[in-house]
Design a protein around this motif. Structure first.
Motif, short mmCIF file in Angstrom:
data_model
loop_
_atom_site.label_atom_id
_atom_site.label_comp_id
_atom_site.label_asym_id
_atom_site.label_seq_id
_atom_site.Cartn_x
_atom_site.Cartn_y
_atom_site.Cartn_z
N LEU A 104 0.82 -1.21 0.00
CA LEU A 104 0.00 0.00 0.00
C LEU A 104 0.86 1.26 0.00
O LEU A 104 0.53 2.25 -0.65
CB LEU A 104 -0.94 0.00 1.22
CG LEU A 104 -2.08 -1.02 1.18
CD1 LEU A 104 -2.79 -1.05 2.53
CD2 LEU A 104 -3.06 -0.66 0.08
N GLU A 153 1.15 9.18 -6.00
CA GLU A 153 1.56 10.57 -5.84
C GLU A 153 2.46 11.02 -7.00
O GLU A 153 2.32 12.12 -7.52
CB GLU A 153 2.30 10.75 -4.51
CG GLU A 153 1.37 10.65 -3.29
CD GLU A 153 2.13 10.68 -1.98
OE1 GLU A 153 3.38 10.56 -2.02
OE2 GLU A 153 1.49 10.82 -0.92
N LYS A 180 0.81 4.03 -2.81
CA LYS A 180 0.56 5.45 -2.51
C LYS A 180 1.65 6.32 -3.13
O LYS A 180 1.36 7.36 -3.73
CB LYS A 180 0.53 5.63 -0.99
CG LYS A 180 0.34 7.08 -0.53
CD LYS A 180 0.25 7.12 0.97
CE LYS A 180 0.15 8.58 1.47
NZ LYS A 180 1.40 9.31 1.27
N GLU A 181 2.92 5.90 -3.01
CA GLU A 181 4.01 6.67 -3.58
C GLU A 181 3.89 6.75 -5.10
O GLU A 181 4.11 7.80 -5.71
CB GLU A 181 5.35 6.06 -3.17
CG GLU A 181 5.64 6.19 -1.68
CD GLU A 181 6.91 5.46 -1.27
OE1 GLU A 181 7.47 4.72 -2.12
OE2 GLU A 181 7.35 5.61 -0.11
#
Length: 740
Positions: free
Chosen positions: A354, A362, A358-359
């Motif tokens: 996760l 972004e 998420k990285e």
């Protein structure tokens, strides 16, 4: 003899004496015995469904003891049947099979076809769990035949449920769903809540295997509702596990992980951690070997001696049982710790995944913002050529046919600009960079202009536009007219797109009014194709339309309604939708405005008052790297008797300003070599008086101060309106003459 034993024997003798004086008739006693057994078995059955297995074991042991004392074979068979269900729940399928076969044997000998149907149904479920699919199919179909031949249809729903589970285990989800649908009405009519919950969760598993994710979630929701209402902890645990699988398939890993954690938490609190102990207790309490029958046949004279012997044995058995329980508890704790360790490792891996996701998201978002900023500039530059050439051609007295084509070209250019602005607005909204303007405008005229702009599209689809504007609304309001136009263009354009040979109503009416504020209600209603209830919540999401078929048929990007929702949110309002499929849609929202008399400049009016004689023979340097844009700007200027020179980049511009005298510079921003900003800074080092206006396709949001701080006098965004263009040129020349 120890004192405790003497008290125990005396207590038994007193109980025996009491029962000897309180005997009822043999008939009444038999009824009470049967009622007691039925109550114990019913309580045990419910306790199994609610995972209260120790309570179930207690009731079964009482029922078994009474049935053995009374030597009632039919109730012994019933007790074995419930006991088989208990062992099945505990996972001891071998003992479950032994008990159900004992029940079947007695029922066959007694020709009890009603109870035999129940036993076959349970035997089919156990055989499915042991992967003995041939036996499971045979006994379940035999049970189904018994229900029809003996008019015992109460078990029909449970049998179809197990046939569905069998089909699901054999990799036949479509057939499984057919059995589930067939069994549901009977289970519902008999209020068999546990079977109903089990049916829905297995139906959800079948739908998940068919990749019907939304349908699987709906079925799982129904199972969860029953599980919560009736206190079925096992059902709730399985539902959370299935939610985890569904969201994992939908790539919503965070929600999947949350449901997996909840499943593990419930599972830990259930009987799984100590089911070996319950199995051990079941063997000790029920004493299922044949010696129990022999004990019941002893003569009355040997009963007291047998009880004394049992007491001695009981002490030994309890000691052994205590040691065994402690050993099993230790083993269970060890296994549980291993299970927790594996679960923690799994959660850690999921958490790492996760974080990486998420990285990546972004980085992708940053790349998207950069891409959209770049592409909008690149799109605006050639669009400037389209709108500029169209303007020049329209002013050269074209023929009626040419004028019609040029107007179509102008409309296409404006539509393309609108699409670019939509993409840019989406980028701004997601980055929280949109600011609401607060200028005065005429709302009635603004909406009328929107309707005129969309009139051709409405006529092309044979639609009629009906405009209802309450005349009590003040003529001048203070707000953001561009955002209002954008909202209305998207909503009305959406209605036009999805309506054919129909009507579209635009209504604006006041809700409340004070001295300096007014709250207005806007309605856009059509009688087009409408939107299904299922899609009404998702229709306001980015890039979302009613369906793939709608996208192919009507086109569009799916950005309009998302932008409307976000813009209204910035203006402290929200969009509401009322729609029925095939009957049309109605969009509603409220907005509050200040009642205001605007005193800001109107370029269209100012352009009429310009003294164009001031512009004659003025020398302007156009700094532009795009040859077409150079040509367009030069033609527009020379048409008004302005002398024009051109520089292809910033370096050439700086040198020309050093060597020549100009009255004004029109400076592009993005050019090869040095940028327009850098060129302006260099010019200001040796010439601080010459007016420099930025003529640029750069988006003007938070960068205005940067332009003014680096020496620009004004800014004209491309593509521009000629009224604004000449108004700003005129102001620059007048100001420069006054200063001089």
């Amino acid at each position: 003899m120890p004192t405790q034993i003497r008290y125990f024997i005396i207590k038994i003798l007193l109980i025996c004496c009491f029962f000897s004086y309180s005997q009822t008739s043999e008939f009444e006693e038999n009824i009470q015995i049967k009622d007691s057994i039925d109550n114990y078995l019913l309580n045990a059955y419910r306790s199994i469904d609610q995972a209260q297995l120790k309570q179930a074991l207690f009731n079964i042991s009482l029922a078994k003891e009474i049935a053995m004392d009374d030597q009632d074979r039919s109730y012994q068979a019933k007790t074995s049947l419930v006991l088989a269900k208990l062992y099945s729940q505990l996972g001891d399928l071998k003992k479950a099979e032994e008990q159900v076969l004992d029940a079947i044997k007695i029922q066959k000998e007694d020709n009890d076809k009603v109870m035999l149907t129940c036993s076959y149904a349970l035997y089919g479920s156990i055989a499915t769990q042991t992967k003995d699919y041939k036996t499971a199919e045979d006994v379940l179909k035999k049970a189904l035949a018994f229900t029809k031949n003996n008019h015992n249809e109460d078990e029909e729903g449970f049998i179809n449920l197990n046939l569905g589970i069998l089909s699901l285990e054999q990799g036949q989800p479509e057939i499984a769903i057919q059995y589930f649908n067939k069994g549901l009405p009977k289970i519902t009519s008999l209020n068999q809540f546990y079977n109903k919950a089990k049916l829905y969760i297995n139906k959800a598993k079948a739908q998940l295997s068919l990749e019907q994710y939304d349908e699987a979630k709906e079925s799982n929701d129904l199972s969860m509702q029953i599980g919560k209402k009736m206190g079925y902890a096992v059902i709730r645990s399985e539902c959370y596990k299935l939610y985890s699988d569904i969201y994992d398939k939908k790539e919503d890993y965070l929600t999947s992980l949350q449901n997996l954690r909840t499943h593990q938490k419930i599972k830990d609190s259930l009987f799984n951690t100590n089911k070996e102990i319950i199995v051990q207790e079941a063997g000790a309490k029920l004493n299922l070997n044949e010696n129990n029958v022999l004990i019941e046949e002893l003569t009355e004279e040997n009963i007291q001696q047998q009880k004394s012997l049992k007491l001695g044995r009981l002490t030994t058995i309890l000691s052994i049982a205590l040691i065994t329980i402690l050993s099993l508890l230790t083993l269970s704790l060890y296994k549980n710790n291993n299970l927790r360790a594996r679960a923690n490792e799994l959660l850690q891996n999921k958490n790492t995944e996760l974080i990486l996701a998420k990285e990546n998201a972004e980085r992708a978002s940053e790349a998207k913002v950069q891409f959209l900023s770049t592409i909008t500039h690149e799109l605006r530059t050639p669009l400037y050529a389209v709108t500029g050439l169209t303007h020049l051609l329209l002013e050269e007295s074209p023929t009626p046919n040419q004028k019609e084509h040029l107007n179509s070209l102008k409309f296409s250019g404006e539509y393309l600009l609108s699409l670019i602005n939509n993409i840019l607005d989406l980028n701004k909204l997601e980055a929280n960079k949109v600011e609401i303007e607060n200028t005065s405008f005429n709302l009635k005229k603004r909406i009328n202009d929107v309707l005129i702009a969309l009139g051709k599209s409405a006529n092309d689809r044979n639609n009629k536009l009906h405009y209802e504007f309450d005349e009590s609304i003040p003529s001048k309001l203070k707000g953001d007219p561009l955002k209002i136009s954008q909202i209305l263009i998207n909503l009305i354009g959406n209605s036009i797109k999805f309506t054919q040979k129909g009507d579209i109503w635009i209504r604006v009416k006041p809700i409340s009014k004070s001295e300096n504020k007014v709250l207005l209600n806007f309605e856009i209603e059509d009688n087009g194709v409408g939107i299904s209830e299922k899609k009404q919540q998702s229709i306001f999401e980015n890039f979302t339309q009613g369906s793939v078929q709608i996208n192919r048929k009507f086109g569009g990007t799916g950005l309009g309604l998302s932008i409307v929702k976000n813009l209204l949110s910035l203006m402290n309002s929200e969009i509401k939708l009322e729609s029925k499929l095939g009957k049309g849609s109605k969009f509603l929202f409220n907005l509050e405005f200040e009642i205001f008399e605007d005193k800001s400049p109107n370029y269209a009016e100012e352009a009429k008052r310009i003294d164009y004689n001031i512009l004659i023979d003025k020398r302007i340097l156009v700094v532009e790297d795009n040859k077409i844009n150079q040509l367009i700007t030069r033609k527009i200027l020379e048409k008004n008797k302005i002398k024009c020179d051109v520089a292809d980049n910033g370096d050439i511009a700086v040198n020309k300003v050093k060597e020549n005298t100009f009255d004004l510079i029109l400076m592009d921003i993005h050019m090869p070599g040095i940028s327009g900003i850098e060129a302006t800074k260099q010019i200001r080092e040796f010439n601080k008086e010459i007016p420099i206006i930025a003529l640029t396709a750069v988006t003007l949001d938070d960068n205005l101060d940067e332009f003014y701080d680096n020496g620009f006098n004004d800014i004209i965004p491309k593509p521009y309106k000629t009224e604004e263009f000449f108004t700003k040129l005129h102001k620059a020349f007048v100001k420069n003459q006054t200063t001089a």
